[in-house]
Design a protein around this motif. Structure first.
Motif, mmCIF file in Angstrom:
data_model
loop_
_atom_site.group_PDB
_atom_site.id
_atom_site.type_symbol
_atom_site.label_atom_id
_atom_site.label_comp_id
_atom_site.label_asym_id
_atom_site.label_seq_id
_atom_site.Cartn_x
_atom_site.Cartn_y
_atom_site.Cartn_z
ATOM 1 N N THR A 46 0.807 -1.231 0.000
ATOM 2 C CA THR A 46 0.000 0.000 0.000
ATOM 3 C C THR A 46 0.838 1.279 0.000
ATOM 4 O OG1 THR A 46 -0.167 -0.132 2.418
ATOM 5 C CG2 THR A 46 -1.964 -1.097 1.131
ATOM 6 N N HIS A 47 2.156 1.165 0.179
ATOM 7 C CA HIS A 47 3.013 2.349 0.190
ATOM 8 C C HIS A 47 4.227 2.111 -0.721
ATOM 9 C CE1 HIS A 47 0.688 2.758 3.920
ATOM 10 N NE2 HIS A 47 0.917 4.060 3.843
ATOM 11 N N GLN A 48 3.951 1.796 -1.956
ATOM 12 C CA GLN A 48 5.027 1.437 -2.869
ATOM 13 C C GLN A 48 5.920 2.623 -3.225
ATOM 14 O OE1 GLN A 48 3.701 -0.858 -6.259
ATOM 15 N NE2 GLN A 48 2.277 -2.060 -5.018
ATOM 16 N N ASN A 49 5.431 3.812 -3.083
ATOM 17 C CA ASN A 49 6.213 4.996 -3.423
ATOM 18 C C ASN A 49 6.927 5.621 -2.224
ATOM 19 O OD1 ASN A 49 5.531 4.880 -6.157
ATOM 20 N ND2 ASN A 49 3.613 5.981 -5.803
ATOM 21 N N LYS A 50 6.842 4.940 -1.075
ATOM 22 C CA LYS A 50 7.520 5.438 0.121
ATOM 23 C C LYS A 50 8.901 4.806 0.242
ATOM 24 C CE LYS A 50 4.005 7.867 1.712
ATOM 25 N NZ LYS A 50 4.046 9.325 1.859
ATOM 26 N N HIS A 51 9.764 5.467 0.997
ATOM 27 C CA HIS A 51 11.096 4.924 1.235
ATOM 28 C C HIS A 51 11.036 3.835 2.300
ATOM 29 C CE1 HIS A 51 15.297 5.029 2.905
ATOM 30 N NE2 HIS A 51 15.543 4.935 1.619
ATOM 31 N N GLU A 52 11.941 2.880 2.209
ATOM 32 C CA GLU A 52 11.965 1.753 3.142
ATOM 33 C C GLU A 52 12.076 2.221 4.584
ATOM 34 O OE1 GLU A 52 14.171 -0.768 5.874
ATOM 35 O OE2 GLU A 52 15.081 0.864 4.710
ATOM 36 N N GLY A 53 12.826 3.283 4.837
ATOM 37 C CA GLY A 53 12.966 3.796 6.202
ATOM 38 C C GLY A 53 11.651 4.270 6.777
ATOM 39 N N LEU A 54 10.835 4.923 5.952
ATOM 40 C CA LEU A 54 9.524 5.379 6.422
ATOM 41 C C LEU A 54 8.597 4.206 6.688
ATOM 42 C CD1 LEU A 54 8.929 8.503 4.138
ATOM 43 C CD2 LEU A 54 9.733 8.439 6.493
ATOM 44 N N LEU A 55 8.710 3.162 5.859
ATOM 45 C CA LEU A 55 7.892 1.977 6.089
ATOM 46 C C LEU A 55 8.266 1.290 7.401
ATOM 47 C CD1 LEU A 55 7.003 2.459 3.172
ATOM 48 C CD2 LEU A 55 7.208 -0.003 2.774
ATOM 49 N N SER A 56 9.537 1.287 7.729
ATOM 50 C CA SER A 56 9.978 0.698 8.998
ATOM 51 C C SER A 56 9.407 1.460 10.181
ATOM 52 C CB SER A 56 11.512 0.686 9.069
ATOM 53 O OG SER A 56 12.067 -0.162 8.084
ATOM 54 N N ILE A 57 9.363 2.787 10.055
ATOM 55 C CA ILE A 57 8.790 3.608 11.129
ATOM 56 C C ILE A 57 7.308 3.294 11.296
ATOM 57 C CG2 ILE A 57 8.230 5.971 11.822
ATOM 58 C CD1 ILE A 57 10.831 6.859 10.463
ATOM 59 N N LYS A 58 6.583 3.194 10.178
ATOM 60 C CA LYS A 58 5.154 2.878 10.241
ATOM 61 C C LYS A 58 4.932 1.483 10.839
ATOM 62 C CE LYS A 58 3.587 5.748 6.349
ATOM 63 N NZ LYS A 58 2.563 6.489 7.118
ATOM 64 N N LYS A 59 5.777 0.528 10.451
ATOM 65 C CA LYS A 59 5.631 -0.827 10.980
ATOM 66 C C LYS A 59 5.874 -0.852 12.492
ATOM 67 C CE LYS A 59 8.902 -3.790 10.946
ATOM 68 N NZ LYS A 59 9.983 -4.756 10.611
ATOM 69 N N ASP A 60 6.911 -0.139 12.933
ATOM 70 C CA ASP A 60 7.223 -0.114 14.365
ATOM 71 C C ASP A 60 6.070 0.457 15.188
ATOM 72 O OD1 ASP A 60 9.670 -1.222 13.856
ATOM 73 O OD2 ASP A 60 10.777 0.667 13.889
ATOM 74 N N LYS A 61 5.360 1.425 14.624
ATOM 75 C CA LYS A 61 4.205 1.986 15.332
ATOM 76 C C LYS A 61 3.083 0.965 15.456
ATOM 77 C CE LYS A 61 4.952 6.874 14.185
ATOM 78 N NZ LYS A 61 4.391 8.071 13.493
ATOM 79 N N ILE A 62 2.917 0.134 14.440
ATOM 80 C CA ILE A 62 1.849 -0.874 14.455
ATOM 81 C C ILE A 62 2.149 -1.973 15.470
ATOM 82 C CG2 ILE A 62 0.709 -2.673 13.099
ATOM 83 C CD1 ILE A 62 1.091 -0.917 10.635
ATOM 84 N N ILE A 63 3.411 -2.420 15.512
ATOM 85 C CA ILE A 63 3.750 -3.598 16.319
ATOM 86 C C ILE A 63 4.318 -3.258 17.689
ATOM 87 C CG2 ILE A 63 4.242 -4.863 14.194
ATOM 88 C CD1 ILE A 63 7.214 -4.630 14.857
ATOM 89 N N SER A 64 4.411 -1.990 18.033
ATOM 90 C CA SER A 64 5.009 -1.606 19.321
ATOM 91 C C SER A 64 4.171 -2.106 20.495
ATOM 92 C CB SER A 64 5.151 -0.087 19.402
ATOM 93 O OG SER A 64 3.884 0.535 19.509
ATOM 94 N N ASN A 65 4.835 -2.342 21.624
ATOM 95 C CA ASN A 65 4.137 -2.784 22.830
ATOM 96 C C ASN A 65 3.104 -1.764 23.285
ATOM 97 O OD1 ASN A 65 5.477 -5.233 23.068
ATOM 98 N ND2 ASN A 65 7.103 -4.391 24.363
ATOM 99 N N ALA A 66 3.420 -0.476 23.111
ATOM 100 C CA ALA A 66 2.481 0.572 23.525
ATOM 101 C C ALA A 66 1.185 0.483 22.718
ATOM 102 C CB ALA A 66 3.126 1.944 23.358
ATOM 103 N N SER A 67 1.314 0.275 21.406
ATOM 104 C CA SER A 67 0.124 0.174 20.560
ATOM 105 C C SER A 67 -0.687 -1.076 20.882
ATOM 106 C CB SER A 67 0.531 0.164 19.085
ATOM 107 O OG SER A 67 1.165 1.371 18.724
ATOM 108 N N LEU A 68 0.008 -2.202 21.055
ATOM 109 C CA LEU A 68 -0.687 -3.452 21.362
ATOM 110 C C LEU A 68 -1.360 -3.386 22.729
ATOM 111 C CD1 LEU A 68 1.901 -6.070 20.052
ATOM 112 C CD2 LEU A 68 -0.159 -5.242 18.916
ATOM 113 N N CYS A 69 -0.702 -2.766 23.701
ATOM 114 C CA CYS A 69 -1.290 -2.619 25.035
ATOM 115 C C CYS A 69 -2.553 -1.764 24.968
ATOM 116 C CB CYS A 69 -0.269 -2.015 25.993
ATOM 117 S SG CYS A 69 -0.906 -1.715 27.653
ATOM 118 N N LYS A 70 -2.503 -0.681 24.204
ATOM 119 C CA LYS A 70 -3.652 0.207 24.068
ATOM 120 C C LYS A 70 -4.843 -0.534 23.459
ATOM 121 C CE LYS A 70 -4.974 4.684 22.052
ATOM 122 N NZ LYS A 70 -6.086 4.206 21.194
ATOM 123 N N LEU A 71 -4.591 -1.300 22.403
ATOM 124 C CA LEU A 71 -5.664 -2.060 21.774
ATOM 125 C C LEU A 71 -6.186 -3.145 22.710
ATOM 126 C CD1 LEU A 71 -4.159 -2.432 18.184
ATOM 127 C CD2 LEU A 71 -6.066 -0.984 18.860
ATOM 128 N N GLY A 72 -5.266 -3.790 23.445
ATOM 129 C CA GLY A 72 -5.694 -4.819 24.388
ATOM 130 C C GLY A 72 -6.582 -4.266 25.484
#
Length: 359
Positions: free
Chosen positions: A149-175
């Motif tokens: 879904t973000h083919q025109n983004k740089h790999e570094g930005l994708l890593s930042i977005k991924k880290d936000k999705i899988i972070s303990n803080a995000s998972l704790c909030k959803l839990g």
């Protein structure tokens, strides 16, 4: 000494009138222990073979209407009831997560119970293997989704977005939003302090708590759960759904708790034209890999470093200042491949070594 008066003799700090009497042999009928994990008691001596000697004058004879075998069977009640309570807890969580889902998904209750049982419970199973599996799948699903879904983004930005999705803080909030902390089991079962369910005395009185508009449970006390434990439980539940319902169930669970990572069918597009046959020995690689590439330019991209400079292959460093677009190099494929490799290895280990620990 006066006639008719017996002398009391002291032995081991106990005064006896009849210190010459034959001692009686006595033993415990049973010991109170957790029968849910019998393996933890294999080193203990059998109490049926341990005797103590008691003076007759210190003993009392009590006639019981219940046989010793029947009385012994009562020792199993706390362990049985504890397991039933735990299973009912898992059933409530499973129904809460599946309410209004509209999907035909079957998840074993024992798998849900495993996902919410921490290692501190000292039972024969715990959540660590499911947590490892769920963590790997979450990283893979998030990477795949961002890659498509973000083919025109740089790999570094994708890593930042991924880290936000899988972070303990995000998972704790959803839990916490889905009331998962209240289901997590963090304490070992102690039959010596076990309370009969429904006991209305003191602080053990049951209190009603609503999970949703249509579901409620009854609790005896409040407890505190660390954010990391909540995040781990969410990952373990991902693993529970994945291991029993496949990747489709894993994705459905992620969407259910608010992580939108659908495996969208979007083709991977490159904004350049490459004749792969002119740049690499395609036949050699396909023979080596025993695989025929439908799009050979992907192989060229996977083998191109960002510093490589040829007119036919624009450099990865030739990008706009806002980092929204970039040209060919293996960074994007590496981003996805890293997650795929990690996921495949964890799945292999999970299937080969059931119940493995993350240690």
């Amino acid at each position: 000494m006066q006639p008719g008066i017996r002398t009391m003799h002291c032995r081991h700090g106990v005064y006896l009138y009849f210190d010459e009497a034959i001692l009686l042999k006595g033993r415990h009928l049973f010991t109170v222990k957790n029968y849910l994990n019998e393996s933890r008691h294999h080193k203990e001596r059998d109490p049926s073979n341990i005797f103590v000697e008691l003076p007759p004058e210190l003993c009392q004879v009590i006639m019981s209407p219940i046989s010793c075998s029947t009385f012994y069977s009562y020792a199993f009640v706390p362990s049985i009831m504890h397991r039933l309570q735990s299973l009912l807890l898992a059933v409530n969580l499973k129904k809460m997560l599946l309410d209004d889902w509209g999907q035909n998904v079957t998840i074993p209750t024992m798998k849900v119970l495993e996902a919410i049982t921490t290692k501190n419970c000292q039972e024969g199973f715990h959540s660590e293997s499911l947590e490892t599996l769920g963590d790997s799948f979450l990283k893979y699903a998030a990477s795949h989704y961002l890659f498509k879904t973000h083919q025109n983004k740089h790999e570094g930005l994708l890593s930042i977005k991924k880290d936000k999705i899988i972070s303990n803080a995000s998972l704790c909030k959803l839990g916490c939003e889905h009331k998962i902390p209240g289901f997590i089991r963090t304490e070992p079962f102690d039959p010596k302090i076990w309370i009969i369910p429904g006991d209305n005395s003191g602080s053990y009185q049951l209190q009603e708590e609503k999970l949703s508009d249509r579901r409620k449970i009854y609790v005896t006390h409040k407890k505190k759960v660390k954010g990391k434990i909540v995040a781990d439980a969410v990952e373990a539940l991902i693993g529970a759904f994945l291991s029993t319902g496949g990747e489709s169930a894993g994705i459905l669970f992620l969407n259910r708790i608010g992580i939108k990572v659908d495996f969208v069918n979007i083709p991977y597009e490159r904004h350049f034209q490459i004749q792969a046959e002119k740049l690499i020995n395609l036949d050699h690689f396909e023979s080596l890999l025993s695989y025929s590439f439908r799009d050979p330019s992907l192989l060229v991209e996977a083998l191109t470093h960002g510093s490589y400079m040829l007119p036919e292959i624009p450099s990865c460093y030739q990008m706009t200042l806002d980092l929204t677009t970039f040209n060919i190099c293996y960074a994007m494929l590496e981003f996805l491949g890293d997650a795929v490799l990690d996921y495949l290895i964890i799945v292999h280990l999970y299937n080969k070594y059931p119940g493995m620990s993350s240690d």
